[in-house]
Design an enzyme around this catalytic site. Structure first.
Site, short mmCIF file in Angstrom:
data_model
loop_
_atom_site.label_atom_id
_atom_site.label_comp_id
_atom_site.label_asym_id
_atom_site.label_seq_id
_atom_site.Cartn_x
_atom_site.Cartn_y
_atom_site.Cartn_z
N THR A 61 74.73 69.41 80.98
CA THR A 61 74.98 70.55 81.86
C THR A 61 75.47 71.75 81.04
OG1 THR A 61 75.54 69.08 83.70
CG2 THR A 61 76.33 71.36 83.84
N ASP A 258 66.39 69.95 85.01
CA ASP A 258 67.47 68.98 84.77
C ASP A 258 67.03 67.60 85.25
OD1 ASP A 258 69.96 68.02 84.08
OD2 ASP A 258 70.92 68.68 85.93
N GLU A 259 67.58 66.56 84.64
CA GLU A 259 67.36 65.16 85.07
C GLU A 259 65.86 64.83 85.18
OE1 GLU A 259 69.76 63.21 85.09
OE2 GLU A 259 71.57 64.04 85.97
#
Length: 674
Positions: A61, A258-259
């Protein structure tokens, strides 16, 4: 699945890092001072595709946040940066942090969740949607709305003559919606989903396909989209309108995701479509944390990501800021044996020399008692209950522990599935036991009567009234035919209850008789009955330790919590609670002390996961996620001599993921009673 070969990064990472360190000096934010070497590489990555393999606790993050700020410092218009995440909260938090680093320009970055982005874009294209049969003022159906539409179409089918001739139960509305959703998200056929997930409806595939087609046409005709349509229609629009696709690709010049290990086929296709010819896409994820295949996520998307681009740089984040090295050494060892993976070795500078403990218990109850004992000891040492978590593979793995926690008066919140006494199928079994203890329990009578084929509310009410009037009892029920018609099923129920009431069998034996009676009724009631079998078997196992039904029912009367993990606030010491969670619900979280229960081969991984390499590898990744939630202490427990009714085997071996782990990585113990 074929063995994967990873392409070498197209630039030498050491020379790239030197260039980036020199370049970083010119910025107002001290990137080189605030990031480690690997994070800096990712933040300073400029054009072309990049895959950032971010191991657990390595600051992904932070990396994405700083890259947003760096791009804007470089003069990239914020609206041309697209940040895609899996939760709105995650996107908002990243942009908030970026704004704190730089200024308010960061808040103008495009993005959010995949679905919110697609929704906003579809609203903005106006008449372009009409070519697909939609207007820009389309309505979005939530889950309940979608099921209502499907139920309307299903009712029309069930009432048709063709359906009546078959005399077979047809899938429920929620099952049909699940079938449609999986087919869309995984980009596969209705037939494939039915055969894999609902084989009991194999003979109905043709009718299910027709009903799903009608559902799709109904939505388009009424200008409706469900949650999955937002992505599917977006992609359909991109493929059918080349000019619009080129415009979208020019608009979003820098894409970050993200992810990425959690993407499904639709989301993966959306990213590749928007990347277009510029290929300025940086994705962050961890193949070792891909654990949502049941939602449609496919680990192949991150494993094969470099193959989708002409050049793709691979950057590994390996410095962990969460856990001590002994915990990371065990996690590394677990993933070292994975069949498909990116090489990485997590390391930590955090002080701590206590090894993870692998503990064998003689049975489930001893396992639960040990965990409770350890929790109480840590609490007395001053460690808050908020800093302790018990993680489980499946919701039913905690049933016995919940009883022990309540006996010890340890408050807890359970996440990732409601407490077992609140599940419908367990309630069904318990209801049979309640009427044995209290024949005047009208609520339980109503529940078990309505489970019977051909028995509706009117018939159930007639039987209950006869019980209240004393015209029938558990011993005198042969005159049922004078009260209701078609009393065969009801007579079987009363026959069972009479035998149980008069029997000298143990509590466990009585409960198993109820379970044997209930199984075929559960199969007729729940489309996903196979997933529910373990739950009711656990009720039978727990019952074997009791001497009276009353005591069993009293211990099972537990009030379930309703909070979500992310919504926990910091309580006072008198209000603090232990966290009890499935591993899926614990992903992304951390605690000082973590217990992993049921690390027994056949439970974790479960027997059904042995069938395919893909399933087994996902279980390995799930175990890795569980271990990397711990910051300071990690306990892994397993009971032995557990009989598995599904396979007919006695389970006594530690999880295969721990088999061969030596004493230099984890310490092993056997629990003994004093």
């Amino acid at each position: 699945m074929k063995k994967l070969i990873l392409k070498k990064a197209y630039q030498d990472s050491s020379s790239v890092l030197d260039q980036q360190k020199r370049a970083a000096v010119a910025y107002s934010i001290r990137y080189a001072d605030e990031l480690n070497a690997e994070q800096l590489q990712a933040v300073m990555h400029d054009t072309g595709a990049a895959l950032v393999i971010a191991g657990a606790g390595t600051g992904k993050t932070r990396t994405l946040t700083y890259r947003v700020a760096r791009l804007i410092e470089d003069g990239v218009p914020p609206e041309s940066i697209l940040l895609l995440t899996f939760t709105r909260k995650a996107a908002s938090e990243m942009l908030r942090r970026a704004a704190q680093l730089l200024d308010g320009r960061c808040e103008a970055v495009s993005g959010g969740t995949f679905h919110s982005f697609a929704h906003g874009y579809l609203r903005s294209v106006g008449k372009a949607l009409t070519a697909l049969g939609y207007e820009s003022n389309f309505s979005v159906l939530d889950q309940s709305d979608a099921e209502d539409v499907m139920n309307l179409l299903r009712s029309q089918y069930v009432e048709s003559s063709a359906a009546k001739e078959r005399k077979r139960r047809f899938p429920r509305k929620d099952t049909l919606i699940d079938i449609v959703s999986k087919a869309v998200n995984c980009q596969t056929s209705i037939e494939s989903v039915v055969l894999n997930d609902y084989p009991q409806f194999a003979e109905d595939i043709s009718d299910i396909q027709q009903l799903c087609y009608r559902y799709a046409m109904y939505k388009r005709h009424h200008n409706l989209m469900d949650y999955d349509d937002l992505l599917a229609v977006f992609l359909e629009l991109m493929h059918s309108n080349p000019e619009l696709k080129r415009h979208a690709q020019r608009r979003y010049q820098y894409i970050m995701v993200d992810e990425y290990q959690d993407t499904n086929a639709l989301q993966h296709a959306l990213v590749l479509t928007l990347a277009g010819l510029h290929e300025n896409v940086l994705v962050v994820g961890d193949d070792a944390q891909s654990i949502y295949a049941f939602r449609g996520a496919n680990v192949d998307h991150i494993l094969r990501f470099p193959e989708a681009f002409r050049h793709c740089r691979i950057i590994r984040l390996e410095e962990n800021y969460r856990s001590t090295q002994p915990i990371l050494s065990l996690a590394n060892e677990i993933m070292r044996r994975a069949v498909w993976r990116y090489d990485k070795e997590l390391y930590s500078r955090k002080a701590g020399s206590t090894f993870p403990a692998i503990i064998q218990a003689e049975d489930e109850q001893q396992q639960s008692q040990f965990v409770v004992q350890q929790i109480m000891e840590y609490y007395e040492e001053g460690i808050s209950l908020e800093d302790i978590a018990v993680l489980i593979r499946s919701s039913y793995h905690s049933f016995d522990l919940e009883i022990e926690l309540n006996r010890a008066n340890i408050p807890y919140r359970k996440f990732g599935g409601i407490k077992f006494i609140e599940t419908a199928h367990v309630k069904d079994v318990i209801a049979h036991l309640r009427v044995l203890v209290n024949p005047k329990d009208i609520v339980s009578w109503n529940r078990i009567l309505l489970l019977l084929e051909g028995v509706g509310p009117r018939t159930a009410n007639a039987v209950i009234q006869a019980l209240l009037d004393g015209r029938i009892t558990l011993h005198e029920w042969r005159n049922l035919r004078n009260i209701v018609r078609n009393d065969e099923q009801i007579a079987l129920l009363f026959g069972l209850l009479e035998r149980l009431e008069q029997s000298t069998a143990t509590v466990g034996e009585k409960v198993w008789q109820v379970i044997d009676y209930y199984r075929p009724r559960m199969k007729n009631t729940y489309d996903d009955y196979k997933k529910r079998l373990k739950d009711i078997e656990v009720v039978g196992s727990i019952a074997e330790r009791y001497r009276s039904l009353s005591a069993l029912l009293a211990d099972m009367a537990i009030e379930p919590p309703i909070e979500a993990v992310e919504d926990i606030t910091t309580p006072s010491r008198d209000e603090e609670t232990l966290t009890l969670s499935t591993i899926h619900s614990a992903k992304g979280l951390e605690w000082r002390v973590v217990f992993i229960l049921w690390a027994l081969d056949g439970r974790f991984p479960p027997v059904r996961a042995w069938e395919t390499q893909e399933s087994l590898e996902e279980e390995r990744r799930l175990f890795y996620v569980a271990c990397t939630r711990a910051k300071e202490r990690l306990f892994i427990t397993y009971p032995i001599n557990i009989f598995d009714r599904e396979s007919g085997m006695v389970l006594s071996k530690v999880s295969r993921f721990l088999d061969g782990v030596d004493e230099t990585i984890a310490e092993r113990y056997i629990l003994l009673r004093e």
